[in-house]
Enzyme design. Sequence first.
Site, PDB file in Angstrom:
ATOM      1  N   LYS A  34      45.176  32.578  36.565  1.00  0.00           N
ATOM      2  CA  LYS A  34      44.062  32.641  37.764  1.00  0.00           C
ATOM      3  C   LYS A  34      43.483  31.582  37.751  1.00  0.00           C
ATOM      4  CE  LYS A  34      42.284  36.818  38.867  1.00  0.00           C
ATOM      5  NZ  LYS A  34      41.658  38.170  38.429  1.00  0.00           N
TER       6      LYS A  34
HETATM    7  C1  E4P Z   1      40.717  40.502  40.129  1.00  0.00           C
HETATM    8  O1  E4P Z   1      41.792  39.559  40.322  1.00  0.00           O
HETATM    9  C2  E4P Z   1      39.379  40.245  40.540  1.00  0.00           C
HETATM   10  O2  E4P Z   1      38.991  39.540  39.444  1.00  0.00           O
HETATM   11  C3  E4P Z   1      38.711  41.685  40.439  1.00  0.00           C
HETATM   12  O3  E4P Z   1      39.347  42.604  41.243  1.00  0.00           O
HETATM   13  C4  E4P Z   1      37.135  41.366  40.906  1.00  0.00           C
HETATM   14  O4  E4P Z   1      37.018  42.857  41.082  1.00  0.00           O
HETATM   15  P1  E4P Z   1      35.191  43.084  41.017  1.00  0.00           P
HETATM   16  O5  E4P Z   1      34.770  42.713  42.339  1.00  0.00           O
HETATM   17  O6  E4P Z   1      35.448  44.672  40.955  1.00  0.00           O
HETATM   18  O7  E4P Z   1      34.605  42.554  39.977  1.00  0.00           O
END
Ligand code: E4P
Length: 218
Positions: free
Chosen positions: A86
């Site tokens: 990612k």
């Molecule tokens: C996933 O890929 C993201 O990093 C995550 O869903 C962010 O979520 P949050 O806004 O609840 O931290």
Amino acid sequence: MKYLIDSGDTEQIARICDYYPIDGITTNPSIVAKAGKDLKTLITEIRAIIGHEKMLHVQALSETADDIMEEAKRICDFSGENTYVKIPVTVDGIKAIKNLHKKGYKLTGTAIFTPQQAMLAACAGADFVAPYINRLDNISTNGIEIAENIHKMLSDAGLDTEVLAASFSNVEQIHMTAMHGVTALTISPALFDKMLYHPLTINAVHEFIANGSKYYNI
Ligand code: E4P
């Protein structure tokens, strides 16, 4: 639909994988911090639970393109097959996605808040792009509409990049995102349970048991 678990809680990951149809796990540096474990230790534990058939999305923390690329290699070395690196869609992030894609890495453009960020990540070679639904909703922007626009733009452009919608805080956001064409969702363990909960389902099951158990001598 591809369902992923957005968590670094290994007990919950094991439980959700046991009960639900799960395609993979997503993590980010905040999720790793919440788990309170060194990244390599946590990823090794998650892999021991999910094996290598399921996707594992692991985020790079470096800021320059060169550093992100080196980190991606280290991440894949200890995360093994079926790992998606990612990468936040910064200027350096896009350069890293472009170069890593040429080297054959599986990639997810993350921290996406606009369709144009998603399009640049997709054109650079990201396999998934992850718009943050709830974080958009929290600043009075319609996260579901952004995810829908991204999905439409990618499909109109004939790109294979898939929208992996992330950052959900309730079931309605999940439902509306799915209704607008998105086919991959990463969801917290607690929300998986909430997606199934309905008092009428519980009542119906209790009623079936009360009425039928005397006759079910099988
Ligand atoms: C996933 O890929 C993201 O990093 C995550 O869903 C962010 O979520 P949050 O806004 O609840 O931290």
